[in-house]
Design an enzyme around this catalytic site. Structure first.
Site, PDB file in Angstrom:
ATOM      1  N   ASP A 177      54.000 -14.606  23.323  1.00  0.00           N
ATOM      2  CA  ASP A 177      52.818 -15.315  23.813  1.00  0.00           C
ATOM      3  C   ASP A 177      52.141 -16.298  22.845  1.00  0.00           C
ATOM      4  O   ASP A 177      51.991 -17.461  23.143  1.00  0.00           O
ATOM      5  CB  ASP A 177      51.761 -14.311  24.290  1.00  0.00           C
ATOM      6  CG  ASP A 177      52.336 -13.234  25.198  1.00  0.00           C
ATOM      7  OD1 ASP A 177      53.570 -13.186  25.389  1.00  0.00           O
ATOM      8  OD2 ASP A 177      51.559 -12.441  25.736  1.00  0.00           O
ATOM      9  N   GLU A 422      53.812  -0.904  19.738  1.00  0.00           N
ATOM     10  CA  GLU A 422      54.300  -2.160  20.332  1.00  0.00           C
ATOM     11  C   GLU A 422      54.893  -3.072  19.241  1.00  0.00           C
ATOM     12  O   GLU A 422      55.944  -3.661  19.412  1.00  0.00           O
ATOM     13  CB  GLU A 422      53.108  -2.849  21.020  1.00  0.00           C
ATOM     14  CG  GLU A 422      53.427  -4.040  21.881  1.00  0.00           C
ATOM     15  CD  GLU A 422      52.150  -4.653  22.483  1.00  0.00           C
ATOM     16  OE1 GLU A 422      51.030  -4.219  22.138  1.00  0.00           O
ATOM     17  OE2 GLU A 422      52.286  -5.571  23.304  1.00  0.00           O
TER      18      GLU A 422
HETATM   19  C1  GLC Z   1      53.098  -9.096  25.904  1.00  0.00           C
HETATM   20  C2  GLC Z   1      54.367  -9.519  25.171  1.00  0.00           C
HETATM   21  C3  GLC Z   1      55.499  -9.645  26.150  1.00  0.00           C
HETATM   22  C4  GLC Z   1      55.647  -8.365  26.944  1.00  0.00           C
HETATM   23  C5  GLC Z   1      54.316  -7.935  27.582  1.00  0.00           C
HETATM   24  C6  GLC Z   1      54.384  -6.552  28.201  1.00  0.00           C
HETATM   25  O1  GLC Z   1      52.658 -10.077  26.764  1.00  0.00           O
HETATM   26  O2  GLC Z   1      54.156 -10.711  24.490  1.00  0.00           O
HETATM   27  O3  GLC Z   1      56.688  -9.946  25.502  1.00  0.00           O
HETATM   28  O4  GLC Z   1      56.595  -8.540  27.940  1.00  0.00           O
HETATM   29  O5  GLC Z   1      53.326  -7.912  26.602  1.00  0.00           O
HETATM   30  O6  GLC Z   1      54.799  -5.604  27.273  1.00  0.00           O
END
Ligand code: GLC
Length: 461
Positions: A177, A422
């Site tokens: 992102d 994460e």
């Molecule tokens: C965030 C991450 C993305 C992922 C999402 C859900 O937006 O950047 O890569 O898919 O979270 O985990």
């Protein structure tokens, strides 16, 4: 293996706890959400990645995870990056923000953009690892037509110029992102031009920083721009021909396209086994075209592959040193010379060889921020692709194999020492007792990757 038994059990429990049941059109689906704390819906590339770990525990659940994803497919073939679960309000933006209901089937609510297209890769992986032939065939019969429609949609709307590289139109489509790769494009969206109601909505309703330190998340300005883009696309009624023309954010992303390359290879392989040879040849040709195009994004000046900014007729290389530059390894697009350079950068302690490699941004880059999301932290999900990519080149360079094994051990160690977060502090070297993971904990994809990596270490013995 024995030493990891407890952790493997924890990984399994996380996947169980993050499983939710939804009913669509009278049919019951189980799906795994990324985290109970914030990401309470289904994400395309997370789910595909999770299914790859899940097949080692429960084959049927792995097939179902992918099938529950294609339930959200649009009539025009698009598979959106989020499929919203009814009755959940922890995530922002809410389903209503996208106004996509007319495009989906059975009133399912989804986002309007996509994610790195990992689906076909996951399908091939699961078919390779599943033992029940009947289940495999049933899955393939439902899955293949959907996945072909998805690939056809992407090729038609995201590569209208037929250059081999797809265009993404929102940073969320990259899966990374707030990566500094996108700064120059996003900064073009003047904050003063963003309507006050968008800003007010973000200020009032943004949820991630309610649950977590804002230091670890994208900035407020980032969010204004993310939501601005969504509103723009919604106003264009999700017509991707118009969107590509009008968006201030249009990029040929090397990470997204490396997955696209590999996904077409996977789809061709599945069609060769279970479908039609002519169709298989078509996707194989697309893969080859993408592979060549990726090789050609190499910049000798910056010693890296570059994303290409194609906004409104531009064709400008974006040379920011992030872990995205290693993704063409995964696509098999790397020449001998490029391989030397990439291996050098991966082993360089001033750039990417940190305590817990591979940081999402090189540590000597002015953009590096060890806490903030995709601007520094190490992510197991991108490590997985880099490890797989390096393995592809093990026959060509002994150092590729060494690094793949090292990164595999370090990724396992990082999760073992900190938990199933994460993302992680890339500068931590395992000696700091106060170190902790970052972002949300009990994260599904991290759990699934842990399972896959342990399986791989077993098999390489
Ligand atoms: C965030 C991450 C993305 C992922 C999402 C859900 O937006 O950047 O890569 O898919 O979270 O985990």
């Amino acid at each position: 293996m024995q030493q990891y038994l407890e952790l493997l059990n924890q990984a399994k429990e996380i996947l169980q706890r993050n499983t939710i049941t939804v009913t669509v059109n009278g049919k019951l689906y189980e799906r795994i959400i990324p985290s109970k704390d914030f990401y309470v819906h289904q994400w395309l590339w997370d789910s595909a990645g999770v299914a790859m770990g899940l097949v080692h525990l429960h084959e049927e659940a792995a097939f179902n995870e992918l099938l529950s994803l294609i339930v959200g497919q649009w009539n025009n073939g698009l598979i959106p990056h989020i499929i919203y679960n009814p009755g959940e309000s922890k995530y922002y933006p809410p389903a209503e923000q996208w106004q996509t209901v007319g495009f989906t089937r059975d009133g399912i609510k989804t986002s309007g953009i996509t994610d790195p297209p990992l689906l076909a890769i996951a399908a091939e992986y699961i078919c390779d690892h599943a033992s029940d032939e009947q289940k495999r065939r049933d899955f393939i019969n439902t899955f293949l037509p959907s996945i072909m429609a998805y690939h056809d949609h992407l090729k038609c709307y995201r590569d209208p110029e037929d250059c081999g590289l797809l265009t993404i139109v929102h940073p969320w489509e990259s899966g990374t992102d707030d990566s500094p790769r996108w700064d120059s494009l996003l900064n073009r969206i003047d904050l003063n031009m963003i309507p006050p109601d968008i800003k007010a909505d973000v200020d009032l309703n943004r949820k991630d920083i309610k649950y977590q330190s804002s230091e670890e998340r994208p900035t407020r300005a980032d969010y204004y721009r993310y939501i601005y883009l969504i509103n723009l696309f919604k106003d264009l009624a999700w017509d991707y021909t118009k969107i590509l023309h009008e968006t201030p954010f249009a990029v040929k992303d090397i990470l997204f396209n490396s997955i696209w390359e590999r996904a077409n290879e996977a789809l061709a392989a599945l069609l060769q086994r279970y479908g039609n040879q002519e169709e298989a040849n078509k996707y194989q040709r697309w893969a080859e075209q993408t592979q060549e195009a990726l090789t050609n994004t190499w910049s000798e000046e910056y010693k890296q592959y570059c994303d290409i900014d194609v906004t409104q007729g531009r064709h400008q290389a974006i040379a920011v040193p992030t872990n995205g530059i290693f993704m063409p390894l995964y696509a098999g697009a790397v020449t001998d010379h490029q391989l030397d350079m990439l291996l050098h950068r991966l082993s360089n302690a001033d750039e990417f060889y940190t305590g817990y490699p591979v940081p999402s941004t090189a540590i000597n880059s002015r953009y590096f921020d060890k806490e903030r999301y995709w601007r520094g932290p190490t992510w197991p999900i991108t490590n997985y692709f880099i490890i797989e990519g390096l393995k592809t080149y093990r026959g060509r360079h002994h150092h590729a194999d060494q690094l793949a094994n090292l990164f595999m051990q370090k990724t396992i160690q990082m999760i073992r020492a900190n938990g199933f977060w994460e993302y992680f502090d890339p500068l931590d070297d395992g000696t700091d007792d106060n170190a902790k993971g970052r972002g949300f904990s009990s994260f599904s994809w991290t759990a699934a990757i842990f399972i896959q990596l342990i399986k791989k270490t077993q098999h390489s013995k």
